[in-house]
Design a protein around this motif. Structure first.
Motif, mmCIF file in Angstrom:
data_model
loop_
_atom_site.group_PDB
_atom_site.id
_atom_site.type_symbol
_atom_site.label_atom_id
_atom_site.label_comp_id
_atom_site.label_asym_id
_atom_site.label_seq_id
_atom_site.Cartn_x
_atom_site.Cartn_y
_atom_site.Cartn_z
ATOM 1 N N GLY A 55 -42.176 12.347 32.344
ATOM 2 C CA GLY A 55 -42.287 11.261 31.178
ATOM 3 C C GLY A 55 -43.104 11.563 30.168
ATOM 4 N N THR A 56 -43.545 12.913 29.741
ATOM 5 C CA THR A 56 -44.079 13.513 28.700
ATOM 6 C C THR A 56 -43.548 13.601 27.523
ATOM 7 N N LYS A 57 -42.178 13.901 27.589
ATOM 8 C CA LYS A 57 -41.211 14.041 26.624
ATOM 9 C C LYS A 57 -40.040 13.272 26.636
ATOM 10 N N THR A 58 -39.418 12.718 25.360
ATOM 11 C CA THR A 58 -38.512 12.188 25.493
ATOM 12 C C THR A 58 -37.298 12.484 24.133
ATOM 13 N N ASN A 59 -36.279 11.977 23.927
ATOM 14 C CA ASN A 59 -35.590 12.524 22.938
ATOM 15 C C ASN A 59 -34.588 11.365 22.895
ATOM 16 N N TYR A 60 -33.967 11.138 21.598
ATOM 17 C CA TYR A 60 -32.991 10.097 21.289
ATOM 18 C C TYR A 60 -32.045 10.521 20.440
ATOM 19 N N THR A 61 -30.914 9.958 20.660
ATOM 20 C CA THR A 61 -29.834 10.166 19.570
ATOM 21 C C THR A 61 -30.103 9.231 18.192
ATOM 22 N N ASP A 62 -29.987 9.806 17.112
ATOM 23 C CA ASP A 62 -30.408 8.983 15.717
ATOM 24 C C ASP A 62 -30.159 7.781 15.525
ATOM 25 N N SER A 63 -29.023 7.157 16.204
ATOM 26 C CA SER A 63 -28.491 6.085 15.898
ATOM 27 C C SER A 63 -29.154 4.961 16.693
ATOM 28 N N VAL A 64 -29.960 5.400 17.484
ATOM 29 C CA VAL A 64 -30.884 4.385 18.469
ATOM 30 C C VAL A 64 -32.348 4.731 18.220
ATOM 31 N N LYS A 65 -32.845 5.430 17.509
ATOM 32 C CA LYS A 65 -34.194 5.870 17.369
ATOM 33 C C LYS A 65 -35.000 4.591 16.672
ATOM 34 N N GLY A 66 -36.099 4.264 17.162
ATOM 35 C CA GLY A 66 -36.785 3.076 16.744
ATOM 36 C C GLY A 66 -36.222 1.849 17.300
ATOM 37 N N ARG A 67 -35.046 1.820 18.170
ATOM 38 C CA ARG A 67 -34.629 0.674 18.634
ATOM 39 C C ARG A 67 -34.584 0.630 20.359
ATOM 40 N N PHE A 68 -34.441 2.038 20.621
ATOM 41 C CA PHE A 68 -34.322 2.199 22.191
ATOM 42 C C PHE A 68 -35.614 2.948 22.952
ATOM 43 N N THR A 69 -36.165 2.559 23.826
ATOM 44 C CA THR A 69 -37.105 3.358 24.476
ATOM 45 C C THR A 69 -36.825 3.598 25.903
ATOM 46 N N ILE A 70 -36.998 4.964 26.126
ATOM 47 C CA ILE A 70 -36.527 5.372 27.687
ATOM 48 C C ILE A 70 -38.031 5.398 28.137
ATOM 49 N N SER A 71 -38.209 5.146 29.698
ATOM 50 C CA SER A 71 -39.182 5.396 30.329
ATOM 51 C C SER A 71 -38.999 5.532 31.824
ATOM 52 N N ARG A 72 -39.814 5.984 32.460
ATOM 53 C CA ARG A 72 -39.616 6.053 33.886
ATOM 54 C C ARG A 72 -40.796 5.643 34.939
ATOM 55 N N ASP A 73 -40.624 5.001 36.019
ATOM 56 C CA ASP A 73 -41.544 4.611 36.949
ATOM 57 C C ASP A 73 -41.248 5.794 38.245
ATOM 58 N N ASN A 74 -42.085 6.832 38.380
ATOM 59 C CA ASN A 74 -41.504 7.492 39.308
ATOM 60 C C ASN A 74 -42.039 6.918 40.957
ATOM 61 N N ALA A 75 -42.991 6.109 40.760
ATOM 62 C CA ALA A 75 -43.226 5.512 42.107
ATOM 63 C C ALA A 75 -42.276 4.570 42.636
ATOM 64 N N ARG A 76 -41.522 3.871 41.720
ATOM 65 C CA ARG A 76 -39.930 3.142 42.080
ATOM 66 C C ARG A 76 -38.951 4.113 42.017
ATOM 67 N N ASN A 77 -39.124 5.242 41.523
ATOM 68 C CA ASN A 77 -37.845 6.106 41.606
ATOM 69 C C ASN A 77 -36.900 5.498 40.610
ATOM 70 N N THR A 78 -37.337 5.001 39.538
ATOM 71 C CA THR A 78 -36.238 4.578 38.712
ATOM 72 C C THR A 78 -36.508 5.161 37.076
ATOM 73 N N VAL A 79 -35.629 4.818 36.418
ATOM 74 C CA VAL A 79 -35.563 5.205 34.789
ATOM 75 C C VAL A 79 -35.209 3.831 34.297
ATOM 76 N N SER A 80 -35.759 3.565 33.158
ATOM 77 C CA SER A 80 -35.320 2.393 32.484
ATOM 78 C C SER A 80 -34.859 2.564 31.155
ATOM 79 N N LEU A 81 -34.046 1.845 30.310
ATOM 80 C CA LEU A 81 -33.802 2.079 28.817
ATOM 81 C C LEU A 81 -33.989 0.563 28.169
ATOM 82 N N GLN A 82 -35.063 0.588 27.379
ATOM 83 C CA GLN A 82 -35.430 -0.484 26.956
ATOM 84 C C GLN A 82 -34.530 -0.660 25.556
#
Length: 112
Positions: A55-82
């Motif tokens: 989770g220390t590095k993220t990258n986004y396509t230009d069209s979603v920068k500032g609007r979408f956020t990717i994150s992960r919860d490794n304890a729950r084995n999940t990744v989210s996209l807000q």
């Protein structure tokens, strides 16, 4: 069974928000970079966002920068996209990918 399952899609008005989730079963997601893609009708699948294994590095396509956020919860084995400030052009089927696996996709529809 080794698989990825997406959830959280739906119908939302422009300007609204959705949170997508990608859950892994049968393997430890924390060992892998996870990528969200989307595919709109008649268009090629495109990369939306990615997050590295810890989770220390993220990258986004230009069209979603500032609007979408990717994150992960490794304890729950999940990744989210807000996804905030959604636009009709964000309408697509959203897929997560890790370890060479694809999920089945979840539909996001943004009405104007």
């Amino acid at each position: 069974q080794v698989q990825l399952v997406e959830s959280g899609g739906g119908l939302v008005q422009a300007g609204g928000s959705l949170r997508l989730s990608c859950a892994a079963s049968g393997f430890t997601l924390s060992a892998y970079t996870v990528t969200w893609y989307r595919q709109a009708p008649g268009k090629e699948r495109e990369l939306v966002a990615l997050i590295n294994f810890d989770g220390t590095k993220t990258n986004y396509t230009d069209s979603v920068k500032g609007r979408f956020t990717i994150s992960r919860d490794n304890a729950r084995n999940t990744v989210s996209l807000q996804m905030n400030s959604l636009k009709p052009i964000d309408t697509a089927v959203y897929y997560c990918r890790a370890q060479g696996l694809w999920g089945q996709g979840t539909q996001v529809t943004v009405s104007s």
